[in-house]
Design a protein around this motif. Structure first.
Motif, short mmCIF file in Angstrom:
data_model
loop_
_atom_site.label_atom_id
_atom_site.label_comp_id
_atom_site.label_asym_id
_atom_site.label_seq_id
_atom_site.Cartn_x
_atom_site.Cartn_y
_atom_site.Cartn_z
N ASP A 157 22.83 33.91 84.74
CA ASP A 157 22.38 33.66 83.36
C ASP A 157 21.51 32.42 83.23
O ASP A 157 20.61 32.37 82.40
CB ASP A 157 23.59 33.54 82.42
N SER A 158 21.77 31.40 84.05
CA SER A 158 21.00 30.16 83.92
C SER A 158 19.55 30.31 84.37
O SER A 158 18.71 29.49 84.04
CB SER A 158 21.68 29.04 84.72
N LEU A 159 19.25 31.35 85.14
CA LEU A 159 17.89 31.55 85.64
C LEU A 159 17.03 32.41 84.72
O LEU A 159 15.82 32.49 84.89
CB LEU A 159 17.92 32.17 87.04
N ILE A 160 17.65 33.08 83.74
CA ILE A 160 16.89 33.94 82.84
C ILE A 160 16.20 33.06 81.80
O ILE A 160 16.84 32.35 81.04
CB ILE A 160 17.79 34.98 82.16
N LEU A 161 14.88 33.11 81.79
CA LEU A 161 14.09 32.29 80.86
C LEU A 161 13.77 33.04 79.58
O LEU A 161 13.75 32.45 78.50
CB LEU A 161 12.80 31.82 81.54
N GLN A 176 11.75 37.39 82.28
CA GLN A 176 11.16 36.24 82.96
C GLN A 176 12.30 35.42 83.55
O GLN A 176 13.26 35.07 82.85
CB GLN A 176 10.34 35.39 82.00
N VAL A 177 12.20 35.16 84.84
CA VAL A 177 13.27 34.50 85.58
C VAL A 177 12.72 33.32 86.36
O VAL A 177 11.62 33.38 86.90
CB VAL A 177 13.93 35.50 86.56
N GLU A 178 13.49 32.24 86.41
CA GLU A 178 13.12 31.10 87.26
C GLU A 178 13.49 31.47 88.69
O GLU A 178 14.66 31.66 89.02
CB GLU A 178 13.87 29.85 86.83
#
Length: 190
Positions: A157-161, A176-178
């Motif tokens: 979840d923390s990587l989903i921008l 969009q993902v980091e």
């Protein structure tokens, strides 16, 4: 009859454990959702069939040892190896204390276009794999001729921008993902 709209992907059976029909399994939801008598729905030759939990032992947050009613030997258990299992949406909603239509899983990203943090297009998400320690997006770049060109992108979840939904044009849905530097090249299937 169980219909696809009434169920949600919940996990996958892995290898048998021991000789009494237990199976290693990973679940997208905490193992506590699986209690004795709880139905796990499995696609058996195109038909969704409920199998009932005879026992389960949590191994960690998302892993369990599960025994299914009527599956009493390692040979019986092998029929379930690598099969995905589903839960009824109503059961998941009750467990999570949510409305049925609020439930989403990583599986919902299948078919989405994937962009990195620089808004560069990576490819289309073919499959969401949560059977490993990290959830992996299987991404197929445009022009890829076969699955040998799949890119594996770890996600949480923390990587989903950002998430873009186009109700009228679902093929335009995007995520969009980091993506950490080098992951795309590192995780290309050779």
């Amino acid at each position: 009859m169980i219909e696809e709209k009434d169920i949600i992907m919940a996990g996958k059976f892995l290898k048998p454990h021991g000789l009494q029909g237990e199976l290693n399994a990973v679940t997208e939801y905490p193992a506590e959702i699986l209690e004795e008598g709880f139905p796990l729905i499995v696609d058996m030759d195109g038909i969704y069939v409920p199998f009932y939990v005879a026992s389960f032992r949590p191994k960690n947050t998302f892993g369990s040892l599960i025994r299914i009613d009527g599956v009493d030997t390692a040979e019986d258990a092998r029929k379930f190896v690598n099969k995905e299992f589903f839960l009824r949406r109503t059961d998941v909603a009750a467990f999570l204390q949510m409305e049925v239509d609020e439930i989403e899983t990583e599986e919902d990203f299948t078919g989405y276009k994937l962009y990195d943090q620089n808004n560069d297009y990576v490819g289309r998400i073919e499959y969401v794999d949560y059977t490993t320690a990290n959830i992996l997006l299987h991404v197929k770049p445009d022009g890829a001729e076969d699955d040998s060109e799949i890119i594996y992108v770890p996600i949480d979840d923390s990587l989903i921008l950002a998430e873009y939904i186009d109700e009228e044009n679902p093929e335009e849905n995007a995520l969009q993902v980091e993506i950490p530097h080098g992951v795309i090249d590192l995780n290309r299937k050779k």
